[in-house]
Design a protein around this motif. Structure first.
Motif, PDB file in Angstrom:
ATOM      1  N   THR A  91      28.292  21.042 106.912  1.00 20.96           N
ATOM      2  CA  THR A  91      29.207  21.819 107.751  1.00 20.96           C
ATOM      3  C   THR A  91      29.302  23.282 107.305  1.00 20.96           C
ATOM      4  O   THR A  91      30.148  24.008 107.798  1.00 20.96           O
ATOM      5  CB  THR A  91      30.620  21.195 107.719  1.00 20.96           C
ATOM      6  N   ILE A  92      28.465  23.693 106.361  1.00 24.84           N
ATOM      7  CA  ILE A  92      28.446  25.093 105.963  1.00 24.84           C
ATOM      8  C   ILE A  92      28.022  25.934 107.163  1.00 24.84           C
ATOM      9  O   ILE A  92      26.981  25.678 107.767  1.00 24.84           O
ATOM     10  CB  ILE A  92      27.475  25.313 104.791  1.00 24.84           C
ATOM     11  N   PRO A  93      28.815  26.927 107.569  1.00 25.50           N
ATOM     12  CA  PRO A  93      28.499  27.701 108.780  1.00 25.50           C
ATOM     13  C   PRO A  93      27.142  28.392 108.685  1.00 25.50           C
ATOM     14  O   PRO A  93      26.726  28.849 107.619  1.00 25.50           O
ATOM     15  CB  PRO A  93      29.635  28.721 108.844  1.00 25.50           C
ATOM     16  N   SER A  94      26.478  28.479 109.825  1.00 25.99           N
ATOM     17  CA  SER A  94      25.192  29.181 109.896  1.00 25.99           C
ATOM     18  C   SER A  94      25.378  30.651 110.237  1.00 25.99           C
ATOM     19  O   SER A  94      24.459  31.451 110.082  1.00 25.99           O
ATOM     20  CB  SER A  94      24.297  28.529 110.958  1.00 25.99           C
ATOM     21  N   LEU A 270      21.358  12.758 111.808  1.00 27.20           N
ATOM     22  CA  LEU A 270      20.784  13.699 112.771  1.00 27.20           C
ATOM     23  C   LEU A 270      21.087  15.140 112.367  1.00 27.20           C
ATOM     24  O   LEU A 270      20.206  16.014 112.410  1.00 27.20           O
ATOM     25  CB  LEU A 270      21.343  13.402 114.165  1.00 27.20           C
ATOM     26  N   ASN A 271      22.319  15.394 111.970  1.00 30.35           N
ATOM     27  CA  ASN A 271      22.723  16.747 111.611  1.00 30.35           C
ATOM     28  C   ASN A 271      21.984  17.251 110.375  1.00 30.35           C
ATOM     29  O   ASN A 271      21.545  18.405 110.323  1.00 30.35           O
ATOM     30  CB  ASN A 271      24.236  16.785 111.373  1.00 30.35           C
ATOM     31  N   LEU A 272      21.825  16.396 109.379  1.00 36.15           N
ATOM     32  CA  LEU A 272      21.123  16.793 108.161  1.00 36.15           C
ATOM     33  C   LEU A 272      19.649  17.087 108.435  1.00 36.15           C
ATOM     34  O   LEU A 272      19.065  18.008 107.855  1.00 36.15           O
ATOM     35  CB  LEU A 272      21.260  15.704 107.096  1.00 36.15           C
ATOM     36  N   MET A 273      19.027  16.305 109.319  1.00 33.49           N
ATOM     37  CA  MET A 273      17.627  16.559 109.680  1.00 33.49           C
ATOM     38  C   MET A 273      17.480  17.915 110.358  1.00 33.49           C
ATOM     39  O   MET A 273      16.575  18.695 110.038  1.00 33.49           O
ATOM     40  CB  MET A 273      17.114  15.461 110.619  1.00 33.49           C
ATOM     41  N   LEU A 274      18.372  18.201 111.288  1.00 28.87           N
ATOM     42  CA  LEU A 274      18.287  19.462 112.021  1.00 28.87           C
ATOM     43  C   LEU A 274      18.578  20.649 111.115  1.00 28.87           C
ATOM     44  O   LEU A 274      17.935  21.703 111.220  1.00 28.87           O
ATOM     45  CB  LEU A 274      19.262  19.445 113.200  1.00 28.87           C
ATOM     46  N   LYS A 275      19.532  20.485 110.211  1.00 29.81           N
ATOM     47  CA  LYS A 275      19.912  21.579 109.321  1.00 29.81           C
ATOM     48  C   LYS A 275      18.747  22.001 108.424  1.00 29.81           C
ATOM     49  O   LYS A 275      18.656  23.168 108.017  1.00 29.81           O
ATOM     50  CB  LYS A 275      21.116  21.178 108.479  1.00 29.81           C
ATOM     51  N   GLU A 276      17.832  21.074 108.109  1.00 34.47           N
ATOM     52  CA  GLU A 276      16.679  21.398 107.273  1.00 34.47           C
ATOM     53  C   GLU A 276      15.746  22.423 107.939  1.00 34.47           C
ATOM     54  O   GLU A 276      14.924  23.036 107.273  1.00 34.47           O
ATOM     55  CB  GLU A 276      15.886  20.128 106.953  1.00 34.47           C
ATOM     56  N   LEU A 277      15.878  22.614 109.238  1.00 38.11           N
ATOM     57  CA  LEU A 277      15.000  23.548 109.958  1.00 38.11           C
ATOM     58  C   LEU A 277      15.503  24.983 109.886  1.00 38.11           C
ATOM     59  O   LEU A 277      14.747  25.918 110.167  1.00 38.11           O
ATOM     60  CB  LEU A 277      14.882  23.132 111.426  1.00 38.11           C
ATOM     61  N   GLU A 278      16.765  25.177 109.504  1.00 36.23           N
ATOM     62  CA  GLU A 278      17.372  26.506 109.552  1.00 36.23           C
ATOM     63  C   GLU A 278      16.748  27.471 108.547  1.00 36.23           C
ATOM     64  O   GLU A 278      16.480  27.111 107.396  1.00 36.23           O
ATOM     65  CB  GLU A 278      18.877  26.404 109.288  1.00 36.23           C
ATOM     66  N   GLY A 279      16.533  28.691 109.013  1.00 37.22           N
ATOM     67  CA  GLY A 279      16.063  29.763 108.141  1.00 37.22           C
ATOM     68  C   GLY A 279      14.611  29.685 107.742  1.00 37.22           C
ATOM     69  O   GLY A 279      14.155  30.475 106.908  1.00 37.22           O
ATOM     70  N   LYS A 280      13.855  28.782 108.332  1.00 33.48           N
ATOM     71  CA  LYS A 280      12.443  28.618 107.973  1.00 33.48           C
ATOM     72  C   LYS A 280      11.547  29.029 109.134  1.00 33.48           C
ATOM     73  O   LYS A 280      11.822  28.697 110.292  1.00 33.48           O
ATOM     74  CB  LYS A 280      12.139  27.164 107.598  1.00 33.48           C
ATOM     75  N   VAL A 281      10.470  29.739 108.830  1.00 31.73           N
ATOM     76  CA  VAL A 281       9.451  30.049 109.839  1.00 31.73           C
ATOM     77  C   VAL A 281       8.498  28.858 109.889  1.00 31.73           C
ATOM     78  O   VAL A 281       7.736  28.620 108.943  1.00 31.73           O
ATOM     79  CB  VAL A 281       8.681  31.340 109.491  1.00 31.73           C
ATOM     80  N   SER A 304      20.743  25.073 113.690  1.00 31.17           N
ATOM     81  CA  SER A 304      20.206  23.800 114.161  1.00 31.17           C
ATOM     82  C   SER A 304      21.145  22.705 113.688  1.00 31.17           C
ATOM     83  O   SER A 304      21.059  22.248 112.555  1.00 31.17           O
ATOM     84  CB  SER A 304      18.785  23.603 113.606  1.00 31.17           C
ATOM     85  N   ARG A 305      22.037  22.290 114.549  1.00 37.78           N
ATOM     86  CA  ARG A 305      23.086  21.341 114.172  1.00 37.78           C
ATOM     87  C   ARG A 305      23.305  20.293 115.276  1.00 37.78           C
ATOM     88  O   ARG A 305      22.887  20.475 116.416  1.00 37.78           O
ATOM     89  CB  ARG A 305      24.412  22.067 113.922  1.00 37.78           C
ATOM     90  N   ALA A 306      24.013  19.222 114.896  1.00 39.05           N
ATOM     91  CA  ALA A 306      24.400  18.187 115.859  1.00 39.05           C
ATOM     92  C   ALA A 306      25.788  17.685 115.508  1.00 39.05           C
ATOM     93  O   ALA A 306      26.178  17.641 114.336  1.00 39.05           O
ATOM     94  CB  ALA A 306      23.409  17.037 115.842  1.00 39.05           C
ATOM     95  N   CYS A 307      26.542  17.313 116.526  1.00 39.35           N
ATOM     96  CA  CYS A 307      27.873  16.757 116.311  1.00 39.35           C
ATOM     97  C   CYS A 307      28.273  15.978 117.553  1.00 39.35           C
ATOM     98  O   CYS A 307      27.634  16.069 118.598  1.00 39.35           O
ATOM     99  CB  CYS A 307      28.897  17.852 116.018  1.00 39.35           C
ATOM    100  N   PHE A 308      29.337  15.195 117.419  1.00 35.77           N
ATOM    101  CA  PHE A 308      29.949  14.581 118.585  1.00 35.77           C
ATOM    102  C   PHE A 308      30.828  15.625 119.275  1.00 35.77           C
ATOM    103  O   PHE A 308      31.449  16.461 118.621  1.00 35.77           O
ATOM    104  CB  PHE A 308      30.835  13.395 118.189  1.00 35.77           C
ATOM    105  N   VAL A 309      30.878  15.579 120.588  1.00 35.24           N
ATOM    106  CA  VAL A 309      31.824  16.397 121.342  1.00 35.24           C
ATOM    107  C   VAL A 309      32.559  15.514 122.329  1.00 35.24           C
ATOM    108  O   VAL A 309      32.062  14.454 122.727  1.00 35.24           O
ATOM    109  CB  VAL A 309      31.120  17.554 122.098  1.00 35.24           C
ATOM    110  N   ASN A 310      33.741  15.950 122.698  1.00 35.51           N
ATOM    111  CA  ASN A 310      34.536  15.253 123.703  1.00 35.51           C
ATOM    112  C   ASN A 310      34.915  16.226 124.799  1.00 35.51           C
ATOM    113  O   ASN A 310      35.304  17.362 124.524  1.00 35.51           O
ATOM    114  CB  ASN A 310      35.805  14.662 123.091  1.00 35.51           C
TER     115      ASN A 310
END
Length: 384
Positions: A91-94, A270-281, A304-310
């Motif tokens: 949850t560290i902000p991007s 899902l969120n951890l997988m997507l976060k691994e893509l941040e800041g990389k070329v 690159s994040r994922a979460c539940f929304v309502n």
């Protein structure tokens, strides 16, 4: 010699089919996964019939509700992020969260935006001595239901496109029609058929002297005649502004309804997988579609994040994937989302699984592109 030539041609065609135009290996579909209303069947990749691409008619009711509010009711979508399932590390902000304010902020009321709102903070040049100074550039911000258009780009067969709808409206402006001036809009995100937008940006260039309010008033007739498209604002901008070339990044979100079988553990994975893509070329060739050279597949993901929304209006729960990047390849977002969802359900998946798959640059390892109905172009950032 003739037989040899035929053999060579056949081999070249096979290579092109496998490496350049190969869609996605059907083995990695999400058919039968409980809890998420999204499935692929063994069907032609280019098949437009939605029944062959997803199983539930309610799969994209959240994205439809967002578009209904923005385009037809001019309301703030009012989605609520549910980040309780996320760990501290994920949850560290991007720094790019503000690009999605249109979806979440209670005080971001699109109905109250002035017609000349400078949302993207792009200022006009007061003085320009170049030959182009006779022209005036306008930034036009629009929202539209993607399912009612064949995409942004004008089509040879005159199928309804967003570009054609806007250009034809501008061509009927009396001063433009009198001068016989052609209209050719440039756009920030060239969306495919079925993809929605709530903050699409295009540029209109003209020599006709009129101000922002006049242009907005003329374009507003589309808001009355078109239930699928709404012009949000018009703003005069710098002559140097180009929605494609001066764009620093684009923000997309993918919304997909789910039930309680999609757990907090799934979302965390899902969120951890997507976060691994941040800041990389990275070279995203493996999660793209169409004839593109691998040498041109590099993109940088800033968020690159994922979460539940309502949906606050009806309580509907959905998976939300948020992506911000400097560029996106053809169908890249939809293939990336579908591949990540597939990996989310596998017990052996680690936070590096998606990253490692992308590094292989092999289209056969990804999933079939997720349907366009869940994808929304949200906003963008531009160079000053």
């Amino acid at each position: 010699m003739r037989v040899l030539c035929l053999v060579v041609v056949a081999l070249l065609l096979q290579y092109a089919k496998t490496h350049l135009l190969a869609p996605i290996d059907h083995r990695h579909s999400t058919t039968g996964k409980k809890g998420i209303h999204f499935c692929h069947r063994e069907a032609d990749f280019n098949q437009r019939d939605p029944d062959l691409l997803f199983g539930s008619a309610e799969a994209f009711s959240t994205s439809s509700c967002v578009m209904e509010k923005v385009v037809r009711k001019t309301q703030n979508p009012l989605l609520h992020r549910n980040c309780e399932q996320a760990s501290t590390n994920s949850t560290i902000p991007s720094g790019m969260e503000h690009l999605f304010d249109r979806l979440y902020r209670n005080d971001f009321d699109m109905a109250r935006l002035p017609c000349t709102e400078n949302y993207y903070e792009i200022e006009p040049l007061d003085d320009d001595s170049s030959p182009l100074s006779r022209r005036v550039h306008f930034l036009i911000q629009v929202a539209y239901f993607g399912e009612h258009f064949c995409g942004w780009q004008r089509q040879p067969d005159n199928a309804p496109s967003v570009q054609q709808t806007l250009e034809e409206c501008l061509e009927h402006y009396p001063s433009i029609r009198k001068q016989g001036e052609g209209v050719n809009l440039r756009v920030c995100g060239r969306t495919d058929a079925g993809v929605h937008a709530i903050g699409q940006v295009c540029r209109f260039r003209t020599r006709v002297p009129f101000d922002e309010a006049d242009l907005f008033q003329h374009l507003s007739q589309l808001n009355e005649s078109q239930e699928e498209l709404r012009v949000i604002s018009v703003r005069r901008v710098s002559l140097r502004f180009h929605p494609t070339n001066t764009c620093k990044c684009r923000a997309y979100t993918y919304l997909l309804n789910c039930d309680d079988n999609v757990t907090a553990k799934h979302m965390e994975k899902l969120n951890l997988m997507l976060k691994e893509l941040e800041g990389k070329v990275l070279n995203y060739y493996g999660v793209s579609y169409g004839a593109i050279s691998k040498k041109k597949g590099n993109c940088t993901m800033f968020h690159s994040r994922a979460c539940f929304v309502n949906d606050i209006s009806n309580g509907t729960k959905a998976v939300c994937v948020e992506l911000v990047g400097n560029r996106f390849l053809r169908r890249m977002v939809r293939i990336l989302v579908a591949t990540a969802l597939h990996l989310m359900f596998l017990p052996e998946t680690t936070p590096l699984s998606l990253y490692e798959l992308i590094l292989k640059q092999d289209r056969r390892l990804g999933s079939i592109a997720a349907p366009p109905e869940g994808l929304i172009f949200v906003s963008a950032m531009f160079n000053e």
